[in-house]
Design a protein around this motif. Structure first.
Motif, PDB file in Angstrom:
ATOM      1  N   ASP A   6     -22.760  40.218  81.900  1.00  0.00           N
ATOM      2  CA  ASP A   6     -23.582  39.022  81.796  1.00  0.00           C
ATOM      3  C   ASP A   6     -23.035  37.828  82.577  1.00  0.00           C
ATOM      4  O   ASP A   6     -23.630  36.762  82.557  1.00  0.00           O
ATOM      5  CB  ASP A   6     -23.792  38.662  80.329  1.00  0.00           C
ATOM      6  CG  ASP A   6     -22.492  38.601  79.561  1.00  0.00           C
ATOM      7  OD1 ASP A   6     -21.433  38.863  80.173  1.00  0.00           O
ATOM      8  OD2 ASP A   6     -22.527  38.316  78.364  1.00  0.00           O
ATOM      9  N   GLN A   7     -21.910  38.005  83.212  1.00  0.00           N
ATOM     10  CA  GLN A   7     -21.406  36.895  84.019  1.00  0.00           C
ATOM     11  C   GLN A   7     -21.335  37.342  85.478  1.00  0.00           C
ATOM     12  O   GLN A   7     -20.515  38.173  85.842  1.00  0.00           O
ATOM     13  CB  GLN A   7     -20.007  36.498  83.544  1.00  0.00           C
ATOM     14  CG  GLN A   7     -19.972  36.023  82.099  1.00  0.00           C
ATOM     15  CD  GLN A   7     -18.556  35.978  81.584  1.00  0.00           C
ATOM     16  OE1 GLN A   7     -17.695  35.362  82.201  1.00  0.00           O
ATOM     17  NE2 GLN A   7     -18.326  36.644  80.469  1.00  0.00           N
ATOM     18  N   SER A  51     -20.961  35.844  89.254  1.00  0.00           N
ATOM     19  CA  SER A  51     -20.690  34.646  90.044  1.00  0.00           C
ATOM     20  C   SER A  51     -20.317  35.046  91.460  1.00  0.00           C
ATOM     21  O   SER A  51     -19.904  36.191  91.696  1.00  0.00           O
ATOM     22  CB  SER A  51     -19.549  33.835  89.411  1.00  0.00           C
ATOM     23  OG  SER A  51     -18.408  34.659  89.251  1.00  0.00           O
ATOM     24  N   LYS A  57     -18.672  40.311  85.341  1.00  0.00           N
ATOM     25  CA  LYS A  57     -17.775  40.317  84.185  1.00  0.00           C
ATOM     26  C   LYS A  57     -18.547  40.624  82.907  1.00  0.00           C
ATOM     27  O   LYS A  57     -19.727  40.318  82.799  1.00  0.00           O
ATOM     28  CB  LYS A  57     -17.094  38.953  84.018  1.00  0.00           C
ATOM     29  CG  LYS A  57     -16.063  38.636  85.060  1.00  0.00           C
ATOM     30  CD  LYS A  57     -15.372  37.317  84.721  1.00  0.00           C
ATOM     31  CE  LYS A  57     -14.327  36.973  85.756  1.00  0.00           C
ATOM     32  NZ  LYS A  57     -13.669  35.681  85.475  1.00  0.00           N
TER      33      LYS A  57
END
Lengths: 185, 485
Positions: B403-404, B406, B445
């Motif tokens: 859910d991360q 970047s 991540k």
């Protein structure tokens, strides 16, 4: 008979406990003692003494695992007897196994202060934890039980040569391990 | 310190160590038969393609607009199963277990086994098309209902520690397994049972139901035992390499056929004596080429095809025919077949068969995959796939939500520990150079426990995506790649 039942017999103060213990693990204890003492008669006496020790210890102790508990008693009693009977002749498997370790552990320098035995035990346990299960068993079968290479090979399913090489590596590993932790000078 | 000091200290170690040494029984060696079976299973697993467009748009990517199918591959060759530890000490009922496969931690699995009245017995495997490990576990990633993993937990005696028996296989349907119950003392077979297994996706649980008692697999088991024994002999005598006289082996009609390549009298006597106990199920036959030669030829041919740019999905030696079978994507079938045919200098070369190696998963967005490049850490020995799914702008790897997402500019990578091997060619070297020269990458991540790790780097370069997976210490585990269509 399972171990729990044997321990129950000890708690009941039943002499069947000794018989059950002997039936199940007698050969293990005898071979352990014999490899240290290299004397059948004395080994049998040590095992008998160990049973008495176990009888006195249980209760109150409720060991788990039982076999390891009694093995320790057998080993201690056998080593004490060995100390008493040490002569110029050094011929037991325990001797041979210890000589291997002397080569690995001792150095020309003198250790100023011996590391506390308890701390050393902790270090040994940590070292054992760092090994694979198979290597750990090989190491202990050799240096705790004083098993021969052939016996170990049979138990772990390797060749004798393989066991020999593994042990040589393990001794080197042990030496490095203890050196890094300043247990050796 | 003297040895005596050491011995005294050693005498005081925990009783658990002593008990372990007393009770230790060796693990059954993992045979190449199982290894290749494992590879075959893994090959079946290698799959998956998804549409990444939504992700790329949502992740502030410089490669705006690149959105298409892509492919994930995974790699490995061999390995050892490792110990299974238990979160539950219950025997043969239900509970939770944490596995560790070939050094890779697996997610926690729930299990249930019925009925529970089989405790105090050993459970042995029967079917040779099922991968199994002794006192350990051997599983892989699962994908929807396509793959099923099962295992059994038993106590040998109430006072003993739990023993784990695992059975794993890859099935497209709920499948029957056959297990054998052995008397502890006499080692005689008491009964065989059939267990139906299926994966309950909603519960994320493997259900096992005993469906039938039977005894019809004893002969098969004996042939499998003979095979395993043969492999253990070869392993002990020759290590990882097959001896020159060994032409492979296979099981057919409940017999183990062992192929021999012009063995000397001494060699034949040695192997036939060793297998004498299984003489009722072992059949010797002659072969032209050794397994070592065939495998080397297969590796070389596959590597050459890759260098020519064909998408090779897998390759192996067919033990029965002695043929080398190479799978490629359908688009490359015709040209790869032609290349293989015309590149043979003479009839002396082994027969190479080219097949379509495209695997698709019903209801998934996977379309095809290739196994090139092969790159992973030296310490790894097993293929592992990533199942990638994009849903509502969220990315899932092996069903775990990352859910991360970047974009970072400067991630330093050290490729030095990635394995060299027959598959490392100029193309792979070029891939590493391309990744190294990138200014930035996506960092994915998750906070959840994931077999892919909690963090991966994803590079988008031209028409290819690269997933870089890491060990906990930050070093690179392996790289997966997929081409954008």
């Amino acid at each position: 008979m399972n171990d729990e039942r044997i321990i129950e017999l000890f708690f009941e103060r039943s002499e069947d406990a000794i018989k059950a213990l002997d039936d199940k693990y007698g050969k293990v204890f005898f071979s352990l003692s014999f490899r240290i003492l290299n004397d059948r008669f004395e080994a049998e006496e040590c095992v008998a003494d160990s049973y008495l020790g176990t009888w006195n210890a249980i209760p109150p102790a409720r060991p788990d695992p039982l076999v390891a508990f009694v093995c320790k008693i057998v080993r201690n009693i056998s080593l004490k007897r060995y100390e008493r009977k040490v002569t110029a002749k050094r011929d037991s498997r325990y001797d041979v196994a210890m000589e291997e370790l002397e080569d690995c552990l001792s150095s020309s320098m003198t250790v100023e202060e011996e590391i506390e035995e308890r701390e050393l035990t902790g270090l040994i346990e940590a070292f054992l934890d760092s090994l694979s299960r198979e290597n750990r068993v090989i190491f202990l079968r050799r240096y705790w039980f004083s098993d021969s290479y052939a016996d170990i090979a049979k138990q772990v399913g390797l060749t004798e040569k393989n066991v020999s090489v593994r042990l040589a590596r393990l001794r080197k590993q042990l030496r490095n391990y203890l050196s890094e932790r300043e247990a050796l000078i | 310190m003297t040895a005596k000091n050491f011995s005294n200290a050693l005498g005081n170690i925990g009783e658990g160590y002593v008990d372990e040494a007393v009770r230790y029984t060796p693990k059954r060696k993992r045979s190449p038969w199982v290894k290749w079976g494992s590879i075959a299973a893994c090959m079946l697993l290698i799959l998956t393609g998804v549409i990444l467009g939504d992700l790329l748009h949502s992740a502030d990517a410089p490669n705006d607009g690149v959105a298409s199918y892509f492919v994930i591959t995974a790699h490995a060759a061999n390995g050892e199963s490792t110990e299974l530890s238990f979160a539950s000490s219950s025997c043969f009922n239900s509970g939770t277990a944490q596995g560790n496969i070939f050094g890779v931690d697996m997610p926690t699995f729930n299990f249930s086994v019925k009925p529970s009245d089989l405790k105090n017995n050993e459970v042995l495997y029967e079917r040779f098309d099922i991968l199994i490990s002794y006192n350990g576990i051997q599983v892989g990633a699962t994908d929807k209902n396509e793959h099923i993993m099962v295992f059994y937990l038993v106590h040998r005696e109430p006072s003993d520690e739990p023993w784990a028996w695992s059975v794993s296989g890859w099935f497209t349907e709920p499948t029957d397994l056959v297990v054998r119950i052995v008397d502890k003392e006499s080692r005689e077979t008491v009964e065989t049972i059939t267990v139906n297994v299926k994966y309950l996706a909603d519960k994320q649980e493997y259900e096992l139901k005993i469906t039938e008692l039977n005894t019809k697999f004893a002969q098969q088991k004996r042939a499998v035992d003979a095979n395993n024994f043969l492999m253990s002999i070869l392993l002990a005598r020759n290590g990882a390499d097959y001896p020159a006289w060994f032409g492979g082996c296979y099981i057919e009609d409940d017999k183990l056929y062992v192929k021999l390549v012009s063995p000397t009298e001494e060699e034949f006597k040695s192997i036939s004596d060793a297998l004498a106990y299984f003489d009722d199920v072992v059949v010797f036959e002659s072969a032209e080429r050794s397994m070592a030669e065939l495998q080397a030829y297969a590796d070389q041919t596959a590597a050459e095809l890759m260098q020519f740019g064909y998408d090779v999905t897998s390759w192996y030696v067919d033990s029965i025919t002695g043929n080398i079978v190479i799978s490629v994507l359908e688009k490359d079938l015709e040209v790869a077949t032609a290349w293989v045919t015309y590149s043979k200098e003479s009839g002396k070369d082994p027969q190479v068969v080219v097949e379509i190696g495209e695997y698709t998963v019903p209801d998934s967005q996977a379309i095809e995959f290739c196994a090139d490049p092969f790159l992973q850490n030296n310490s790894l020995s097993w293929m592992y796939s990533i199942n990638v799914k994009i849903d509502n702008e969220k990315i899932y790897l092996n069903e775990i939500l990352y859910d991360q997402v970047s974009y970072i500019d400067n991630l330093e990578l050290d490729f030095s520990q990635l394995a060299p091997g027959p598959y490392v060619n100029e193309k792979i070297t070029e891939v590493l150079d391309r990744i190294s020269s990138q200014k930035g990458c996506y960092l994915l991540k998750t906070q959840s426990e994931s077999s892919c790790g909690k963090e991966l780097a994803m590079y988008v370069i031209d028409d290819t995506y690269y997933f870089v997976r890491f060990f906990d210490n930050g070093s690179i585990m392996r790289i997966h790649s997929g081409s954008v269509k």
